[in-house]
Design a protein around this motif. Structure first.
Motif, PDB file in Angstrom:
ATOM      1  N   LYS A  76       0.832  -1.203   0.000  1.00  0.00           N
ATOM      2  CA  LYS A  76       0.000   0.000   0.000  1.00  0.00           C
ATOM      3  C   LYS A  76       0.865   1.250   0.000  1.00  0.00           C
ATOM      4  N   ALA A  77       0.386   2.262  -0.704  1.00  0.00           N
ATOM      5  CA  ALA A  77       1.019   3.576  -0.606  1.00  0.00           C
ATOM      6  C   ALA A  77       0.447   4.259   0.636  1.00  0.00           C
ATOM      7  N   LYS A  78       0.766   5.513   0.819  1.00  0.00           N
ATOM      8  CA  LYS A  78       0.246   6.207   1.986  1.00  0.00           C
ATOM      9  C   LYS A  78      -1.274   6.337   1.884  1.00  0.00           C
ATOM     10  N   GLU A  79      -1.891   6.614   3.019  1.00  0.00           N
ATOM     11  CA  GLU A  79      -3.343   6.698   3.105  1.00  0.00           C
ATOM     12  C   GLU A  79      -3.878   7.712   2.094  1.00  0.00           C
ATOM     13  N   ASN A 117       6.439  13.073 -11.047  1.00  0.00           N
ATOM     14  CA  ASN A 117       7.397  13.997 -10.464  1.00  0.00           C
ATOM     15  C   ASN A 117       8.779  13.724 -11.036  1.00  0.00           C
ATOM     16  N   LYS A 118       9.788  14.426 -10.543  1.00  0.00           N
ATOM     17  CA  LYS A 118      11.129  14.290 -11.112  1.00  0.00           C
ATOM     18  C   LYS A 118      11.635  12.854 -11.018  1.00  0.00           C
ATOM     19  N   SER A 119      11.372  12.219  -9.867  1.00  0.00           N
ATOM     20  CA  SER A 119      11.851  10.850  -9.663  1.00  0.00           C
ATOM     21  C   SER A 119      11.218   9.886 -10.654  1.00  0.00           C
ATOM     22  N   PHE A 120       9.890   9.965 -10.794  1.00  0.00           N
ATOM     23  CA  PHE A 120       9.187   9.073 -11.725  1.00  0.00           C
ATOM     24  C   PHE A 120       9.565   9.383 -13.167  1.00  0.00           C
ATOM     25  N   LEU A 121       9.723  10.654 -13.479  1.00  0.00           N
ATOM     26  CA  LEU A 121      10.079  11.037 -14.840  1.00  0.00           C
ATOM     27  C   LEU A 121      11.457  10.499 -15.206  1.00  0.00           C
ATOM     28  N   ALA A 148      10.111   1.758  -9.141  1.00  0.00           N
ATOM     29  CA  ALA A 148       8.807   2.422  -9.187  1.00  0.00           C
ATOM     30  C   ALA A 148       7.822   1.776  -8.221  1.00  0.00           C
ATOM     31  N   GLY A 149       7.879   0.456  -8.116  1.00  0.00           N
ATOM     32  CA  GLY A 149       6.955  -0.264  -7.241  1.00  0.00           C
ATOM     33  C   GLY A 149       7.156   0.019  -5.773  1.00  0.00           C
ATOM     34  N   LYS A 150       8.317   0.598  -5.411  1.00  0.00           N
ATOM     35  CA  LYS A 150       8.587   0.937  -4.014  1.00  0.00           C
ATOM     36  C   LYS A 150       8.116   2.339  -3.655  1.00  0.00           C
ATOM     37  N   SER A 151       7.395   2.989  -4.557  1.00  0.00           N
ATOM     38  CA  SER A 151       6.927   4.355  -4.331  1.00  0.00           C
ATOM     39  C   SER A 151       6.097   4.465  -3.053  1.00  0.00           C
ATOM     40  N   LYS A 152       6.331   5.552  -2.301  1.00  0.00           N
ATOM     41  CA  LYS A 152       5.522   5.847  -1.110  1.00  0.00           C
ATOM     42  C   LYS A 152       4.378   6.802  -1.450  1.00  0.00           C
ATOM     43  N   ILE A 153       4.367   7.279  -2.693  1.00  0.00           N
ATOM     44  CA  ILE A 153       3.360   8.254  -3.117  1.00  0.00           C
ATOM     45  C   ILE A 153       2.169   7.561  -3.758  1.00  0.00           C
ATOM     46  N   LEU A 154       2.433   6.551  -4.620  1.00  0.00           N
ATOM     47  CA  LEU A 154       1.388   5.858  -5.357  1.00  0.00           C
ATOM     48  C   LEU A 154       1.398   4.377  -5.023  1.00  0.00           C
ATOM     49  N   SER A 155       0.273   3.712  -5.254  1.00  0.00           N
ATOM     50  CA  SER A 155       0.234   2.260  -5.123  1.00  0.00           C
ATOM     51  C   SER A 155       1.123   1.656  -6.210  1.00  0.00           C
ATOM     52  N   LEU A 184      21.223   9.608 -17.022  1.00  0.00           N
ATOM     53  CA  LEU A 184      19.988   9.714 -16.238  1.00  0.00           C
ATOM     54  C   LEU A 184      20.100   8.974 -14.911  1.00  0.00           C
ATOM     55  N   ALA A 185      20.857   7.874 -14.906  1.00  0.00           N
ATOM     56  CA  ALA A 185      21.008   7.103 -13.663  1.00  0.00           C
ATOM     57  C   ALA A 185      21.680   7.921 -12.564  1.00  0.00           C
ATOM     58  N   THR A 186      22.530   8.861 -12.958  1.00  0.00           N
ATOM     59  CA  THR A 186      23.181   9.701 -11.945  1.00  0.00           C
ATOM     60  C   THR A 186      22.189  10.625 -11.235  1.00  0.00           C
ATOM     61  N   MET A 187      20.991  10.801 -11.828  1.00  0.00           N
ATOM     62  CA  MET A 187      19.985  11.696 -11.264  1.00  0.00           C
ATOM     63  C   MET A 187      19.003  10.969 -10.346  1.00  0.00           C
ATOM     64  N   THR A 188      19.178   9.666 -10.188  1.00  0.00           N
ATOM     65  CA  THR A 188      18.259   8.900  -9.364  1.00  0.00           C
ATOM     66  C   THR A 188      18.744   8.792  -7.934  1.00  0.00           C
ATOM     67  N   LYS A 189      17.830   8.381  -7.044  1.00  0.00           N
ATOM     68  CA  LYS A 189      18.205   8.125  -5.655  1.00  0.00           C
ATOM     69  C   LYS A 189      18.964   6.809  -5.581  1.00  0.00           C
ATOM     70  N   GLU A 190      19.872   6.708  -4.632  1.00  0.00           N
ATOM     71  CA  GLU A 190      20.676   5.480  -4.496  1.00  0.00           C
ATOM     72  C   GLU A 190      19.905   4.388  -3.791  1.00  0.00           C
ATOM     73  N   ASN A 191      18.944   4.735  -2.907  1.00  0.00           N
ATOM     74  CA  ASN A 191      18.342   3.761  -1.993  1.00  0.00           C
ATOM     75  C   ASN A 191      17.113   3.068  -2.561  1.00  0.00           C
ATOM     76  N   TYR A 192      17.135   2.726  -3.848  1.00  0.00           N
ATOM     77  CA  TYR A 192      16.069   1.889  -4.393  1.00  0.00           C
ATOM     78  C   TYR A 192      16.290   0.448  -3.961  1.00  0.00           C
TER      79      TYR A 192
END
Length: 381
Positions: free
Chosen positions: A190-193, A202-206, A317-324, A373-381
């Motif tokens: 589940k994502a957040k309530e 957003n930038k991360s998903f894009l 993407a599946g670890k998103s806290k924003i969307l399911s 583009l990979a340099t623009m991503t978060k490391e903690n996926y």
């Protein structure tokens, strides 16, 4: 908590669904020439007819994410599996090009419903294992592709018409469905309530979507143009025209079974950065040295490079806290899918303007883009 044995059972069940969909799709692809002959389609007519499948897939993208979020990935995966197998039989029964177009549109709809739902299932299983295992699921899909193509070759050699061939494949799909469906994960992450069912990326998903876009552009080029490259540029013997495609597919499938290990050890960012550079290097080798053995070596490298990128992007993407997970996967898939559509015609246009070698050099640049583009991503996926 789910036991280790239960986790393994979930993993096997989800792998079975990846195999089911890959096997059904490859079975269809293996009989396209027979169906073209049956309906008397010209090359141009066939191209227009085949476009119905990606149109159905594209239409399904937002619908699939919404369905998975509302009904759950297990329900959607089961429905899609049944429709997909029956849809394959319908493709064999089509007697006019308009019937085939309608059947392909529905086949594309069901295929993407399956894609989003069983990748969501894979994200669920990753959460149970608490480590990255997404690439191995996609490795099973690749193996299913080999199996489906092999069966198709066998059926063609026996002179079995596509309809009967597809009935056999559907029977296998039904058996897999009944054996595995009850062991799929029931509750999705589940994502957040009150998470929205749609947001602008957003930038991360894009960034994730663009990484997958570049990778799938390279994949689409390999699928549709590798044989032509070996025929017209490498000047390979007729019996060896498919060597590049075979090399690419082999290393892509094999590498997916080791990609999770390297991701766990070195991290998402580093693996994707290196993968992009490997894609670029492989394509440039084939462009700079357009003879048989260097080109095969180059295509082997391209298979290694693209193998892990899309699975890792889906996992992230599946670890998103924003969307399911379902909505997140659909959002990234929407961006990345255009790479698969744009790649083949882009090569054709560039080849018409200049040469096929220049086209492949431009596609090599997409590998470099993946690394950037990979340099623009978060490391903690």
């Amino acid at each position: 908590m789910t036991s280790i044995t239960s986790n393994r059972t979930h993993r096997i069940a989800v792998s079975a669904f990846f195999f089911l969909f890959g096997f059904v799709f490859a079975s269809w692809a293996s009989r396209i020439p027979a169906i073209q002959f049956k309906l008397g389609l010209s090359e141009t007519e066939l191209g227009l007819v085949l476009f119905s499948l990606p149109v159905g897939l594209l239409v399904s993208l937002p619908i699939s994410g919404w369905l998975v979020a509302k009904k759950g990935s297990k329900t959607v995966a089961c429905i899609a599996a049944v429709i997909y197998g029956l849809g394959l039989v319908t493709l064999g029964l089509a007697s006019t090009k308009f019937q085939l177009m309608a059947a392909l549109f529905a086949f594309g709809l069901a295929g993407n419903m399956g894609n989003i739902s069983f990748n969501t299932q894979a994200v669920n299983v990753e959460a149970l294992y608490k480590r990255t295992i997404m690439a191995s699921f996609h490795g099973v899909w690749s193996l299913a592709g080999f199996s489906g193509a092999a069966l198709g070759t066998f059926m063609t050699g026996l002179g079995v018409v596509p309809t009967y061939h597809f009935l056999v494949v559907n029977a296998i799909a039904i058996a897999i469905f009944f054996a595995a469906s009850r062991f799929l994960v029931t509750n999705d992450l589940k994502a957040k309530e009150n998470a929205p069912l749609f947001v602008m990326p957003n930038k991360s998903f894009l960034t994730l979507g663009l990484i997958a876009f570049c990778s799938m552009l390279c994949e689409g080029a390999m699928f549709d143009w590798s044989g032509i490259y070996f025929k017209k540029v490498v000047m390979a013997k007729p019996s060896l025209v498919g060597a590049g495609y075979t090399a690419f597919m082999c290393t892509m499938a094999i590498s997916r079974f080791v990609a999770d290990y390297f991701t766990s050890r070195f991290g998402f960012k580093r693996v994707v950065q290196v993968s992009g550079l490997i894609i670029m290097s492989g394509l440039l080798i084939a462009v700079i040295f357009p003879t048989f053995y260097p080109s095969v070596a180059g295509f082997l490298l391209v298979g290694v490079g693209v193998s892990s990128i899309v699975p890792l992007v889906y996992s992230a993407a599946g670890k998103s806290k924003i969307l399911s997970p379902g909505i997140a996967l659909a959002s990234v898939s929407t961006i990345s899918f255009f790479g698969f559509l744009i790649g083949p015609p882009l090569i054709g246009v560039l080849a018409g303007i200049s040469s096929l070698r220049l086209s492949f050099a431009v596609i090599a640049f997409m590998g470099l883009c993946v690394s950037i583009l990979a340099t623009m991503t978060k490391e903690n996926y």
